[in-house]
Design a protein around this motif. Structure first.
Motif, PDB file in Angstrom:
ATOM      1  N   UNK A   1       0.409  -1.339  -0.214  1.00  0.00           N
ATOM      2  CA  UNK A   1       0.193  -0.554  -0.215  1.00  0.00           C
ATOM      3  C   UNK A   1       0.676   1.410   0.118  1.00  0.00           C
ATOM      4  N   UNK A   2       0.396   2.100  -0.941  1.00  0.00           N
ATOM      5  CA  UNK A   2       1.146   3.689  -1.044  1.00  0.00           C
ATOM      6  C   UNK A   2       0.652   4.761  -0.317  1.00  0.00           C
ATOM      7  N   UNK A   3       1.210   5.364  -0.180  1.00  0.00           N
ATOM      8  CA  UNK A   3       1.244   6.363   1.002  1.00  0.00           C
ATOM      9  C   UNK A   3      -0.471   7.277   0.798  1.00  0.00           C
ATOM     10  N   UNK A   4      -1.048   7.980   1.353  1.00  0.00           N
ATOM     11  CA  UNK A   4      -2.617   8.683   0.880  1.00  0.00           C
ATOM     12  C   UNK A   4      -1.816   9.945   0.174  1.00  0.00           C
ATOM     13  N   UNK A   5      -3.033  10.224  -0.505  1.00  0.00           N
ATOM     14  CA  UNK A   5      -3.095  11.759  -0.923  1.00  0.00           C
ATOM     15  C   UNK A   5      -4.749  12.553  -1.034  1.00  0.00           C
ATOM     16  N   UNK A   6      -5.411  11.484  -0.312  1.00  0.00           N
ATOM     17  CA  UNK A   6      -7.102  11.666  -0.056  1.00  0.00           C
ATOM     18  C   UNK A   6      -7.400  11.775   1.714  1.00  0.00           C
ATOM     19  N   UNK A   7      -7.195  13.023   2.610  1.00  0.00           N
ATOM     20  CA  UNK A   7      -6.695  12.910   3.682  1.00  0.00           C
ATOM     21  C   UNK A   7      -7.947  12.399   4.790  1.00  0.00           C
ATOM     22  N   UNK A   9     -10.523   9.437   6.163  1.00  0.00           N
ATOM     23  CA  UNK A   9     -10.336   7.789   6.810  1.00  0.00           C
ATOM     24  C   UNK A   9     -10.735   6.908   5.710  1.00  0.00           C
ATOM     25  N   UNK A  10     -12.379   7.568   5.404  1.00  0.00           N
ATOM     26  CA  UNK A  10     -12.992   6.908   4.539  1.00  0.00           C
ATOM     27  C   UNK A  10     -12.674   6.259   3.085  1.00  0.00           C
ATOM     28  N   UNK A  11     -11.358   7.281   3.154  1.00  0.00           N
ATOM     29  CA  UNK A  11     -11.547   6.859   1.157  1.00  0.00           C
ATOM     30  C   UNK A  11      -9.616   7.063   1.240  1.00  0.00           C
ATOM     31  N   UNK A  12      -8.930   7.438   1.954  1.00  0.00           N
ATOM     32  CA  UNK A  12      -7.718   7.111   2.949  1.00  0.00           C
ATOM     33  C   UNK A  12      -6.969   6.338   1.699  1.00  0.00           C
ATOM     34  N   UNK A  13      -7.434   4.940   2.397  1.00  0.00           N
ATOM     35  CA  UNK A  13      -6.690   3.300   1.852  1.00  0.00           C
ATOM     36  C   UNK A  13      -7.009   3.533   0.308  1.00  0.00           C
ATOM     37  N   UNK A  14      -8.607   3.549  -0.748  1.00  0.00           N
ATOM     38  CA  UNK A  14      -8.544   3.815  -1.518  1.00  0.00           C
ATOM     39  C   UNK A  14      -7.712   4.254  -3.143  1.00  0.00           C
ATOM     40  N   UNK A 326       1.974   7.231  15.302  1.00  0.00           N
ATOM     41  CA  UNK A 326       0.953   7.192  14.276  1.00  0.00           C
ATOM     42  C   UNK A 326      -0.183   7.459  14.855  1.00  0.00           C
ATOM     43  N   UNK A 327      -0.974   6.041  16.203  1.00  0.00           N
ATOM     44  CA  UNK A 327      -1.842   5.589  16.743  1.00  0.00           C
ATOM     45  C   UNK A 327      -2.564   7.323  17.074  1.00  0.00           C
ATOM     46  N   UNK A 328      -1.828   7.993  17.796  1.00  0.00           N
ATOM     47  CA  UNK A 328      -2.357   9.411  18.861  1.00  0.00           C
ATOM     48  C   UNK A 328      -3.486  10.304  17.467  1.00  0.00           C
ATOM     49  N   UNK A 329      -1.962   9.892  16.368  1.00  0.00           N
ATOM     50  CA  UNK A 329      -2.771  10.886  14.850  1.00  0.00           C
ATOM     51  C   UNK A 329      -3.923  10.334  14.926  1.00  0.00           C
ATOM     52  N   UNK A 351       0.945  15.113   9.004  1.00  0.00           N
ATOM     53  CA  UNK A 351       2.108  14.464   9.992  1.00  0.00           C
ATOM     54  C   UNK A 351       1.563  13.169  10.453  1.00  0.00           C
ATOM     55  N   UNK A 352       1.112  12.548  10.095  1.00  0.00           N
ATOM     56  CA  UNK A 352       0.496  10.801   9.614  1.00  0.00           C
ATOM     57  C   UNK A 352       1.279  10.736   8.833  1.00  0.00           C
ATOM     58  N   UNK A 353       1.620  11.029   7.214  1.00  0.00           N
ATOM     59  CA  UNK A 353       2.416  10.689   6.610  1.00  0.00           C
ATOM     60  C   UNK A 353       3.659  10.593   6.580  1.00  0.00           C
ATOM     61  N   UNK A 354       3.969  11.636   7.092  1.00  0.00           N
ATOM     62  CA  UNK A 354       5.635  12.205   7.281  1.00  0.00           C
ATOM     63  C   UNK A 354       6.508  11.107   8.550  1.00  0.00           C
ATOM     64  N   UNK A 355       6.052  10.668   9.208  1.00  0.00           N
ATOM     65  CA  UNK A 355       6.492   9.853  10.215  1.00  0.00           C
ATOM     66  C   UNK A 355       6.268   8.352   9.291  1.00  0.00           C
TER      67      UNK A 355
END
Length: 383
Positions: A1-7, A9-14, A326-329, A351-355
């Protein structure tokens, strides 16, 4: 899985963006030093296990422990069809090929030119090559852009240039176009294979409309041509519905598997049926409006994945310290998402993606344009 472009949660993985930007030397390819002092990159050989197959290329885990994506773009459709029968996940494959910088590099101007009619003049080809380079540049920039709005602007510009390219090529395409006979055109839908019989009066009307459409296309009358094809589809629609019956709302909602209130189910059903009608009428503005309304209602009943479920989608593991941050974010994002605080949600996802960035970098696929494949002892060379 690659880094998200849409932030969200419903579509972050899509919605994902390509991450692979490596030079040939970073990928470990061999080079030689000619007598004139110029370094020339030669193709490398990789052996590994197939981890995925998308029809036009494979992901492999190399014996060297690195991840690769191998494009079959140099191979013919006939060869791809043959290879599909022999490609299985977990199987060993040996590849020879050159490393490219970006997924966009798999489709070259030479590939594009092969699809054009032979009657396009050299001066037009020169213009097209320059425009092609520009769309490739925009495609790469858009895929690397973290902000959705900026990426969309680049894709809009990308589409505008493609449209300009089509305007240049269209007269030559039309001049060399040999339309299919009506009978052959109709057979492509597959009605006869499914025992669907078109009434003789409808068939006659369709034939007349088709012949008028061909004339309008040849004359370059785009608007009238579109209207004529709409009329064609209107006559054909009952047979298309019989061939591919539209999914009922009940069947759709069963697949969604959500606990939805009776009142909202009734609303969703009405909107769903209106969406199907808008699609049939080619009313895309209404279709998009209704689809947004539909998913806004549906989203209220979607339970977001837990942090652990979300992270399980990645192929890599993160260390304990990063996992805690990451869990906190992630939990903050879910709270903000309920409040529809989009600005803060975007900041948190950033911030999530930067980690995660170092992990993406370490697991980045090396892109190879294959010029030779060996599968089950059988060799394939581009034709």
């Amino acid at each position: 899985m690659k880094k998200t472009i849409k932030k969200s949660w419903m579509i972050a993985s899509a919605l994902t963006i390509g991450m692979a930007v490596l030079t040939p030397l970073q990928a470990g390819a061999t080079s030689v030093e000619p007598t004139n002092g110029v370094t020339v990159q030669i193709e490398q050989q990789i052996t590994g296990t197939i981890t995925s197959f998308n029809g036009v290329g494979v992901g492999i885990k190399g014996r060297d422990g690195k991840n690769y994506y191998i494009s079959f773009s140099k191979f013919s459709d006939e060869q791809l069809k043959q290879m599909r029968m022999n490609i299985v996940e977990g199987q060993e494959i040996t590849v020879e090929g050159g490393v490219v910088e970006h997924y966009a590099d798999f489709y070259t101007f030479e590939d594009y030119k092969k699809e054009l009619p032979k009657n396009v003049p050299n001066e037009e080809l020169t213009k097209l090559e320059k425009m092609f380079s520009e769309v490739k540049k925009l495609e790469k920039e858009a895929s690397k852009t973290k902000e959705m709005e900026e990426a969309e602007k680049k894709y809009e510009e990308f589409n505008k240039i493609w449209e300009e390219m089509y305007k240049i090529t269209k007269p030559y395409i039309i001049a060399s176009w040999q339309p299919q006979p009506f009978k052959e055109f109709l057979e492509n839908y597959g009605f006869s294979e499914n025992n669907i019989v078109i009434a003789e009066n409808d068939k006659k009307e369709l034939k007349d409309i088709y012949e008028e459409w061909v004339k309008l296309e040849k004359d370059g009358q785009e608007e009238k041509s579109k209207e004529k094809m709409k009329a064609f589809k209107k006559v054909l629609q009952p047979y298309l519905d019989e061939l591919n019956p539209p999914e009922t709302f009940e069947k759709y909602i069963e697949g969604v598997n959500l606990e939805i209130s009776t009142e909202d189910l009734a609303k969703l059903k009405d909107i769903y049926e209106d969406i199907q009608k808008a699609e049939k009428d080619d009313n895309y503005e209404l279709y998009n409006k209704l689809s947004t309304e539909f998913y806004n209602i549906l989203s209220q009943f979607i339970i977001p994945p837990t942090f652990e479920e979300y992270m399980s989608r990645y192929e890599f593991k993160v260390n304990k310290a990063d996992s805690k941050q990451l869990k906190q974010l992630y939990e903050e994002i879910l709270k903000l998402d309920k409040k529809e605080d989009s600005t803060k949600v975007e900041e948190k996802w950033g911030a999530f993606d930067n980690i995660l960035e170092p992990y993406f970098e370490a697991n980045r696929e090396i892109l190879i344009s294959a010029s030779k494949l060996t599968i089950n002892g059988q060799e394939y060379l581009p034709r």
